[in-house]
Design an enzyme around this catalytic site. Structure first.
Site, mmCIF file in Angstrom:
data_model
loop_
_atom_site.group_PDB
_atom_site.id
_atom_site.type_symbol
_atom_site.label_atom_id
_atom_site.label_comp_id
_atom_site.label_asym_id
_atom_site.label_seq_id
_atom_site.Cartn_x
_atom_site.Cartn_y
_atom_site.Cartn_z
ATOM 1 N N ASP A 56 1.601 -8.433 5.025
ATOM 2 C CA ASP A 56 1.937 -7.071 4.614
ATOM 3 C C ASP A 56 3.447 -6.878 4.687
ATOM 4 O O ASP A 56 4.022 -6.870 5.778
ATOM 5 C CB ASP A 56 1.212 -6.080 5.535
ATOM 6 N N ASP A 57 4.070 -6.738 3.543
ATOM 7 C CA ASP A 57 5.523 -6.532 3.442
ATOM 8 C C ASP A 57 6.315 -7.804 3.747
ATOM 9 O O ASP A 57 7.464 -7.734 4.174
ATOM 10 C CB ASP A 57 6.017 -5.408 4.373
ATOM 11 N N CYS A 96 1.447 -0.785 -0.594
ATOM 12 C CA CYS A 96 0.159 -1.324 -0.142
ATOM 13 C C CYS A 96 -1.064 -0.964 -0.988
ATOM 14 O O CYS A 96 -1.730 -1.842 -1.531
ATOM 15 C CB CYS A 96 -0.117 -0.845 1.274
ATOM 16 N N ARG A 100 -3.344 -3.575 -3.268
ATOM 17 C CA ARG A 100 -4.640 -4.090 -2.793
ATOM 18 C C ARG A 100 -5.758 -3.749 -3.785
ATOM 19 O O ARG A 100 -6.688 -4.537 -3.990
ATOM 20 C CB ARG A 100 -4.939 -3.510 -1.408
ATOM 21 N N LYS A 153 -6.484 -5.521 7.250
ATOM 22 C CA LYS A 153 -6.157 -4.152 6.818
ATOM 23 C C LYS A 153 -6.780 -3.839 5.459
ATOM 24 O O LYS A 153 -6.608 -4.584 4.511
ATOM 25 C CB LYS A 153 -4.631 -4.031 6.750
ATOM 26 N N HIS A 155 -6.973 -0.238 3.633
ATOM 27 C CA HIS A 155 -6.046 0.679 2.962
ATOM 28 C C HIS A 155 -6.473 1.086 1.553
ATOM 29 O O HIS A 155 -5.648 1.311 0.667
ATOM 30 C CB HIS A 155 -4.608 0.130 2.931
ATOM 31 N N SER A 178 -2.345 1.711 7.326
ATOM 32 C CA SER A 178 -1.161 1.038 7.865
ATOM 33 C C SER A 178 -1.006 1.292 9.357
ATOM 34 O O SER A 178 -1.432 2.314 9.892
ATOM 35 C CB SER A 178 0.100 1.508 7.124
ATOM 36 N N HIS A 253 4.205 -5.644 8.600
ATOM 37 C CA HIS A 253 4.502 -4.227 8.350
ATOM 38 C C HIS A 253 5.048 -3.607 9.636
ATOM 39 O O HIS A 253 4.500 -3.818 10.720
ATOM 40 C CB HIS A 253 3.203 -3.540 7.929
ATOM 41 N N ASP A 305 1.443 -8.415 0.009
ATOM 42 C CA ASP A 305 1.011 -7.244 -0.776
ATOM 43 C C ASP A 305 2.163 -6.545 -1.474
ATOM 44 O O ASP A 305 1.943 -5.730 -2.368
ATOM 45 C CB ASP A 305 0.242 -6.255 0.107
ATOM 46 N N ASN A 306 3.379 -6.827 -1.053
ATOM 47 C CA ASN A 306 4.585 -6.287 -1.707
ATOM 48 C C ASN A 306 5.791 -6.904 -1.001
ATOM 49 O O ASN A 306 5.639 -7.644 -0.013
ATOM 50 C CB ASN A 306 4.642 -4.747 -1.669
ATOM 51 N N LYS A 326 10.593 -3.722 -0.943
ATOM 52 C CA LYS A 326 9.395 -2.877 -0.997
ATOM 53 C C LYS A 326 9.667 -1.516 -1.633
ATOM 54 O O LYS A 326 10.690 -0.898 -1.368
ATOM 55 C CB LYS A 326 8.880 -2.676 0.430
HETATM 56 MG MG MG Z 1 2.654 -3.571 2.235
#
Ligand code: MG
Length: 486
Positions: A56-57, A96, A100, A153, A155, A178, A253, A305-306, A326
């Site tokens: 994540d990130d 996010c 997803r 996660k 989300h 998150s 994240h 995810d980003n 991001k």
């Molecule tokens: Mg993310």
């Protein structure tokens, strides 16, 4: 395979990989594709297990195999060396929830309403979630006879009717949104300070098993380790049948947490510690597959995810040579690592082919012996021609959306920006461009030099492709702005 499979997944044999060796060799410059099993199914008679791991990130530049000088990622680097490393792989959105949604449905998030006009993602007071009518990869593969599990996660809506267990997953261990949500610190300057010196009780984030809260607040210090343990347990439990494991890590994240074993391990500081623990967790999955003799019948994908949350400076990651991070539609916001590992079937190499995380939907279904749903627009394409060496790269374009707005579009090596904007307090201010900016991502992956003036034909081609894309886009009502009881 059971007879009760839905018609969305008619059995379709892939052509023998052996006929395609030259194609992949030409693409990757390496090696040869492995032979298919006697059935023609790559990897053997049984559909392959699918494991999709996301961070994540995490940024394009955060792994050793993508050039980070001192974060140590030996397990991910082994995936890269033994599998395929994609240098133009994208998350389908720069934040996010929409990212997803696209990964799990194979559709740009506008089609499923997974965007907002005010909110960019789901929050604990959101009243909506991924609509039931969407077909997730878990549903498609479960209908094909797969066991399905998510560890990590979600989300995509935390109310009961939107949980993973209502979207095709047999089991879930993880957190619903998150890890910086459900604040227990009043808004104000103290919050930013708390992000850099976090305690788990600053956030009232739950840990869920299936549909029950089993811990609150989540002890985030051990979350990465526990995800690894749960993933290993899932694989061990389902070793005798095809399985789909979706493992979306909560880290890196912000706020950053790692277990005691990883505290102070990395010369890159706490961010490096966190990435090195995720790498360890990936190693647990890989080593379990090898120990159970499942490696040659399992596709493992790793991506993010980003892009990196660079407004947190050293606590955010790195996009390497790419611009920004991001939340933006610059390359750093959406181009992320993309590693594909399937020993004996995927030929090792590096590819510059364009891929999107939403392509994993179509690719996994095809590799499972089926076809993507035919009753709705599907934006994901089948990447297996590149993975297996059965044909040319299938994707030439990339659409870059922020919220519900098309900010940029890529066609081949050229990318046009219709709108540019920074995020999280970072420049540039929002600027609409008419004519659009044009960057040559081949010669200038960092998006430094606008070449529109000297390349009118290239600009016209990208604009025409973007217009065709816009004309084909169906847009659902945005669902992120709907509020419900907290
Ligand atoms: Mg993310």
């Amino acid at each position: 395979m059971p007879e009760s499979r839905k018609t969305v997944l008619p059995r379709r044999r892939l052509p023998p990989a052996a006929v395609c060796v030259l194609t992949l060799a030409a693409l990757s410059g390496h090696g040869a594709a492995a032979p298919a099993g006697e059935s023609g199914q790559p990897g053997g008679d049984r559909p392959p297990n699918i494991v999709i791991i996301t961070a994540d990130d995490l940024g394009w530049g955060d792994l050793g195999s993508y050039g980070h000088p001192n974060i140590r990622t030996p397990h991910l680097d082994r995936m890269a060396a033994q599998g395929q490393r994609w240098t133009s792989f994208y998350s389908q959105a720069p934040v996010c929830s929409p990212s997803r949604a696209a990964l799990l449905t194979g559709r740009i998030h506008l089609r499923s309403g997974m965007f907002g006009r005010r909110q960019g993602v789901f929050f604990p007071d959101s009243g909506a979630g991924l609509p039931a009518e969407e077909i997730t990869l878990a549903e498609a593969l479960r209908d094909a006879g797969y066991a399905t599990g998510i560890v990590g996660k979600w989300h995509l809506g935390h109310r009961p009717e939107y949980l993973p267990t209502r979207h095709g997953f047999d089991s879930w261990f993880g957190i619903p949104y998150s890890n910086d949500m459900d604040w227990r610190i009043p808004s104000g300057p103290g919050r930013r300070a708390a992000m850099f010196d976090p305690r788990t009780d600053y956030w009232h984030v739950p840990v869920m098993r299936d549909e029950a809260v089993i811990e609150r607040p989540a002890d985030q210090r051990t979350i990465t380790r526990r995800y690894a343990e749960e993933a290993v347990s899932f694989i061990e439990s389902h070793r005798d049948r095809p399985f789909f494991l979706y493992l979306p890590h909560t880290m890196p994240h912000m706020p950053l947490f790692r277990s005691e074993d990883f505290r102070g391990r990395s010369s890159a500081g706490v961010y490096g510690d966190v990435i090195e623990e995720i790498d360890w967790a990936v190693g647990q999955v890989i080593e379990t597959l090898e120990r159970l003799d499942l490696a040659e019948r399992t596709l493992v994908v790793f991506t993010s995810d980003n892009g990196p949350w660079i407004s947190y400076r050293t606590h955010g990651g790195s996009a390497g040579p790419l611009r920004h991070g991001k939340g933006t539609t610059f390359e750093g916001g959406m181009r992320v690592p993309g590693l594909f590992w399937w020993p004996g079937t995927i030929s090792p190499g590096v590819t510059q082919a364009i891929g999107s995380a939403m392509d994993l939907f179509t690719t996994a279904i095809v590799l499972g012996g089926g076809a993507a749903p035919g009753d709705r627009p599907i934006d994901g394409v089948d990447l297996s021609p590149v993975l297996l060496g059965t044909g040319p790269a299938p994707r030439e374009t990339m659409a870059y959306y922020r919220m519900g707005e098309l900010f940029a579009f890529r066609l081949g090596r050229h990318k046009a920006h219709f709108v540019t904007a920074g995020r999280y307090g970072l420049p540039p201010e929002r600027t609409d461009h008419n004519p659009p900016l044009l960057f040559d991502l081949g010669a200038d992956p960092g998006e430094r030099y606008d070449v529109a003036a000297g390349n009118p034909d290239a600009l016209a081609a990208v604009v025409a492709a973007a217009e065709a894309h816009r004309a084909g886009m169906t847009v659902a009502e945005p669902l992120f702005d709907l509020r419900g009881p907290g």
